[in-house]
Structure formats: structure tokens, C-alpha cells
Design a protein around this motif. Structure first.
Motif, short mmCIF file in Angstrom:
data_model
loop_
_atom_site.label_atom_id
_atom_site.label_comp_id
_atom_site.label_asym_id
_atom_site.label_seq_id
_atom_site.Cartn_x
_atom_site.Cartn_y
_atom_site.Cartn_z
N SER A 193 7.78 -39.72 -13.31
CA SER A 193 7.01 -39.33 -12.13
C SER A 193 6.07 -38.19 -12.50
CB SER A 193 7.99 -38.86 -11.04
OG SER A 193 7.28 -38.37 -9.93
N VAL A 194 4.80 -38.32 -12.10
CA VAL A 194 3.90 -37.16 -12.23
C VAL A 194 3.64 -36.64 -10.82
CG1 VAL A 194 2.81 -37.68 -14.45
CG2 VAL A 194 1.93 -38.78 -12.40
N ASP A 195 3.76 -35.34 -10.64
CA ASP A 195 3.72 -34.74 -9.31
C ASP A 195 2.84 -33.50 -9.29
OD1 ASP A 195 5.98 -36.16 -7.62
OD2 ASP A 195 6.77 -35.91 -9.64
N PRO A 196 2.12 -33.29 -8.16
CA PRO A 196 1.24 -32.11 -8.08
C PRO A 196 1.97 -30.79 -8.28
CG PRO A 196 0.75 -33.64 -6.27
CD PRO A 196 1.97 -34.17 -6.96
N TYR A 197 3.25 -30.68 -7.85
CA TYR A 197 3.95 -29.40 -7.96
C TYR A 197 4.08 -28.94 -9.42
CZ TYR A 197 8.33 -31.35 -9.76
OH TYR A 197 9.26 -31.95 -10.55
N MET A 198 3.98 -29.91 -10.36
CA MET A 198 4.12 -29.56 -11.78
C MET A 198 3.00 -28.61 -12.21
SD MET A 198 5.02 -33.26 -13.29
CE MET A 198 6.71 -33.79 -13.41
N ARG A 199 1.85 -28.71 -11.54
CA ARG A 199 0.74 -27.80 -11.88
C ARG A 199 1.16 -26.35 -11.64
NH1 ARG A 199 -1.86 -24.59 -13.38
NH2 ARG A 199 -4.11 -24.28 -13.46
N GLY A 200 1.89 -26.11 -10.56
CA GLY A 200 2.38 -24.76 -10.27
C GLY A 200 3.33 -24.26 -11.34
N ARG A 201 4.13 -25.15 -11.90
CA ARG A 201 5.11 -24.74 -12.92
C ARG A 201 4.44 -24.45 -14.26
NH1 ARG A 201 10.70 -27.78 -13.28
NH2 ARG A 201 11.19 -25.75 -14.19
N ILE A 211 -6.37 -38.52 6.73
CA ILE A 211 -7.56 -38.02 6.04
C ILE A 211 -7.35 -38.27 4.55
CG2 ILE A 211 -9.01 -36.00 5.57
CD1 ILE A 211 -7.89 -34.71 8.11
N ALA A 212 -8.31 -38.97 3.92
CA ALA A 212 -8.16 -39.29 2.50
C ALA A 212 -9.54 -39.37 1.86
CB ALA A 212 -7.41 -40.60 2.33
N GLY A 213 -9.57 -39.56 0.52
CA GLY A 213 -10.80 -39.35 -0.22
C GLY A 213 -11.60 -40.57 -0.64
N GLY A 219 1.94 -29.03 1.18
CA GLY A 219 1.26 -28.79 -0.08
C GLY A 219 -0.14 -28.25 0.15
N ALA A 220 -0.75 -27.75 -0.92
CA ALA A 220 -2.11 -27.20 -0.84
C ALA A 220 -2.87 -27.61 -2.10
CB ALA A 220 -2.05 -25.69 -0.68
N ILE A 221 -2.90 -28.91 -2.34
CA ILE A 221 -3.42 -29.39 -3.64
C ILE A 221 -4.86 -28.96 -3.88
CG2 ILE A 221 -4.15 -31.69 -2.83
CD1 ILE A 221 -2.97 -32.77 -5.53
N PHE A 239 -1.21 -37.53 -14.87
CA PHE A 239 -1.02 -36.29 -14.10
C PHE A 239 -2.36 -35.79 -13.56
CE2 PHE A 239 -0.99 -31.58 -14.34
CZ PHE A 239 -0.17 -31.33 -13.25
N LEU A 240 -3.39 -35.81 -14.41
CA LEU A 240 -4.71 -35.31 -13.98
C LEU A 240 -5.32 -36.22 -12.91
CD1 LEU A 240 -6.15 -34.06 -17.38
CD2 LEU A 240 -5.15 -32.72 -15.51
N ASP A 241 -4.95 -37.51 -12.93
CA ASP A 241 -5.45 -38.44 -11.91
C ASP A 241 -5.10 -37.98 -10.50
OD1 ASP A 241 -6.73 -40.20 -13.57
OD2 ASP A 241 -5.09 -41.67 -13.64
N LEU A 242 -3.97 -37.28 -10.36
CA LEU A 242 -3.57 -36.79 -9.04
C LEU A 242 -4.65 -35.90 -8.43
CD1 LEU A 242 0.10 -35.71 -9.86
CD2 LEU A 242 -0.52 -37.53 -8.26
N PHE A 243 -5.32 -35.13 -9.29
CA PHE A 243 -6.31 -34.17 -8.79
C PHE A 243 -7.69 -34.81 -8.64
CE2 PHE A 243 -2.95 -31.95 -11.06
CZ PHE A 243 -2.46 -31.16 -10.02
N LYS A 244 -7.81 -36.04 -9.17
CA LYS A 244 -9.08 -36.78 -9.02
C LYS A 244 -8.96 -37.79 -7.89
CE LYS A 244 -9.84 -36.63 -14.01
NZ LYS A 244 -9.48 -37.40 -15.20
#
Ligand code: NAP
Length: 341
Positions: free
Chosen positions: A46-54, A177-179, A246-248, A318-323
Motif C-alpha cells: 500500500s502507498v499512502d499519503p501519510y507516509m510523506r509525513g513520516r 470534490i475531485a481533480g 487529511g491535508a494532502i 507513491f508520487l502518483d498520489l500527489f499527482k
């Protein structure tokens, strides 16, 4: 023959968006098992946005990753060797193996999952951490009632897509709301959302929210923060509830991003705004998973997964989450099951 384990480690703490210098692939020999240990071959990561914080140093609800150590995270694997009476080869297990092909687990840190219930990958998504986040955050903090209007941001993602569907089950009007337009179509046509707003193409998010939510907003499930949350704030009803999940939009910012102050709105409208982590509800995970499983079996909940194939693609996934490259839960498939238990 010694097995070689490919691992992805945190090579450097990122400033802003992580890049190719952030991660490094290394090889380690797999050591002989000791009593009570189990060797697991990773199937899904699993790749998850919270991992960026870690990846950052600093005080948080979970410790930062250490430099030069494997990136840890939720994974599903298959037992290939066992020196524990609790597991046999072929058992499908879930744990925090992280970004590596093999994991030597102590038998108490992994849990068997039943592959006959649903596809095994769902235990990292709708039946796992992200489904439970949606379930507890929405129902415990948001408390949607029939006829109310629920708005969710990051609506086509792993958490958001489940939030909207649970809100529909509870009889609410749901606006996502989505992108992308593809995501908005998915929300309305596949998941039964009432309205969707593409935040990347809208000329005026506040006007679009007014149109989509003619009776105002009673629950805002916030996955993204930033300007989207600011716009939603202008349309809140009295006694609105805001689960802050969350606050991605802020995770890769290098400077603090200040928006409008919220206190006056919270006071004037008696709004409840509460941050949470899914771990707050860990003693009730079984209850949540049972209910999500039941809704899934009854066809009241649907799930979508974006699955990237190949161990070496984990950092890019993982980076795809932010794109915004995913619809539903983003997973990496590392290997096929060999035993098919
Ligand atoms: P996800 O929604 O499946 O994937 C992330 C999505 O965020 C992307 O697909 C993208 O979709 C959107 N996004 C990325 N950058 C954005 C930006 N700058 N502004 C607006 N949207 C952006 O991820 P998830 O696992 O379900 O997580 C969703 C949120 O919940 C994250 O903030 C995560 O940290 C949080 N979370 C919290 C908990 C908890 O315990 N509190 C647990 C799990 C997840 P678009 O195409 O729509 O931009």
C-alpha cells in the motif's frame, strides 16, 4: 540457497515533493529464521499519503522513518517459510512489511486474512485502513443524517470514495470534490454521488458549491485542506461537523500556507471541527470491518483500485498520489500468489 531481498530505503529527507534522490534500492540477504519467526513474500504494497509525513523529522502521532531504513507501510504477503505454530506456508497475511520483497516477521506482528471473503488486496483498502478511516471519521465525527448535505474532498480516492458511499447509505445528499472529469463521472455514475465538482477546472469553487449544495453543507469530510477547505467553509450550515482526516494539499509545501482564520465561522455557526487518526478507533476495527464487509456483500458499497505492477515502481506509485493519478485505493502488486490457498 540464500534468498536476496530487494528493499527501498529512505536515502534522503525530501524538501518539497520527493524525487529520485529520496529513495534508494538496496539488496540484503534473507537471514535464517529463528523460532517464532515467519518469512513472508510481499504480494501487495500500500502507498499512502501519510507516509510523506513520516519522511520528515518532527513531532507527530507516528515516529518519522529513519534514514537508510526500509520504508514501512501496510502490505499483504504470503508465508513461504514458518518456524511458528501459528502459520504455515501459503497463509495470506497482513502486516507492516513495507517496501521490500521479503519480510521476516515475528509471528505476533502479522495477521492471517481469509482470501475467500474478498480479493486479498481489499484488506489494504475498503476492508482495511482506508475503509476504516472513512467509516469512523464520517460516522463518529461527521454523524450524517438523512436529508443532510455531505461534501467530501479527495472524493475519488481511497478514503473519499468510501465516505461518499457511506453518507449515501445514511440517506444524505452527497457532493464530491475531485481533480478530473473522469473522476467526477466515476463518482456520479459508478458510486451514486449526487453532484461532483472538478476543483482543477472550476472558475469559481464557491459558486459551484452553492449550486451543488442549495441547502448549505452539514458535513464536510476534509481530505485535502487548503483552498478547497476555505471555499467549503463559506457554505457551512449551523451545527455543521468537519472530520479533518487529511491535508494532502499541504504535505509537500516548503512554506507554511496560511488561509482565512476559522474561529469566527466556528463560533457563529456552532461548527464542530475535529482532527482524527484512524488509530483512535483501533479497539473497534473489527466492528468497522464487519460492517464494511456486510455492505460490500450486499452491494451497497463498491470499491475501485488502481494497481501498479512491479516492485521497482513503488516510489513512482507513491508520487502518483500527489499527482491525482489514482482512482480509489492505490496499490502496487509486487508478486503473484504461489500457493493459491
Ligand atoms: P487518495 O485520496 O486515494 O489519494 C490522494 C488523492 O489526493 C489524489 O488522488 C488526488 O486526487 C488528491 N490530491 C493530491 N494532491 C492534492 C492537492 N494538492 N489538492 C487536492 N487534492 C489533492 O489517498 P487516501 O489514502 O484516500 O488519503 C486521502 C486523505 O486522507 C489524505 O490526506 C490522507 O493523508 C488522509 N488519511 C488520513 C487518515 C487518518 O487516519 N486521519 C487515514 C488515511 C488517510 P485529485 O485528482 O482529486 O486531486
Amino acid at each position: 540457497m540464500t534468498l536476496v531481498n530487494n528493499q527501498i530505503i529512505l536515502a534522503e529527507r525530501p524538501k518539497g515533493m520527493p524525487d529520485s534522490d529520496t529513495f534508494k534500492v538496496v539488496q540484503k540477504d534473507v537471514a535464517e529464521l529463528e523460532e517464532g519467526q515467519v518469512l513472508v513474500r510481499t504480494l501487495f504494497v500500500s502507498v499512502d499519503p501519510y507516509m510523506r509525513g513520516r519522511m520528515q523529522e518532527g513531532d507527530s502521532y507516528i515516529a518519522p522513518f529513519k534514514l537508510n531504513e526500509v520504508i514501512k507501510g501496510g502490505s499483504i504477503g504470503e508465508v513461504v517459510e514458518s518456524k511458528s505454530g501459528r502459520f504455515t506456508p501459503g497463509d495470506v497475511v497482513i502486516g507492516m512489511f513495507g517496501w521490500q520483497e521479503y519480510y521476516t516477521a515475528n509471528d505476533l506482528e502479522i495477521r492471517k486474512i481469509d482470501p475467500s471473503l474478498a480479493p486479498i488486496s481489499t484488506h489494504l483498502g475498503i476492508l482495511g485502513m482506508t475503509g476504516l478511516t472513512a467509516y469512523f471519521g464520517l460516522l463518529e465525527i461527521g454523524q450524517p443524517k438523512a436529508g443532510e448535505t455531505v461534501v467530501v474532498s479527495g472524493a475519488a480516492g481511497a478514503v473519499g470514495s468510501v465516505v461518499g458511499q457511506i453518507a449515501k447509505i445514511k440517506g444524505a445528499r452527497v457532493v464530491g470534490i475531485a481533480g478530473s472529469d473522469e473522476k467526477i463521472d466515476f463518482l456520479k455514475e459508478e458510486l451514486g454521488f449526487d453532484e461532483g465538482i472538478n476543483y482543477r477546472t472550476t472558475e469559481d469553487l464557491v459558486s459551484d458549491l452553492k449550486r451543488a449544495c442549495p441547502d448549505g453543507i452539514d458535513v464536510y469530510f476534509d481530505n485535502v485542506g487548503g483552498g478547497i477547505a476555505d471555499a467549503v467553509f463559506t457554505q457551512l450550515n449551523r451545527h455543521a461537523r468537519i472530520p479533518v482526516c487529511g491535508a494532502i494539499s499541504a504535505y509537500n509545501l516548503e512554506k507554511v500556507d496560511n488561509g482565512p482564520r476559522v474561529q469566527t465561522t466556528l463560533i457563529k455557526k456552532s461548527v464542530l471541527m475535529q482532527g482524527f487518526t484512524v488509530g483512535n478507533y483501533s479497539d473497534r476495527f473489527n466492528e468497522g470491518a464487519m460492517q464494511l464487509g456486510q455492505w460490500l456483500q450486499e452491494g451497497k458499497l463498491k470499491y475501485h483500485e488502481t494497481i501498479i505492477e512491479g516492485f521497482y515502481h513503488i516510489p513512482n506509485a507513491f508520487l502518483d498520489l500527489f499527482k491525482g493519478n489514482n482512482i480509489g485505493k492505490l496499490l502496487v502488486k509486487v508478486a503473484d500468489q504461489q500457493y493459491g490457498k
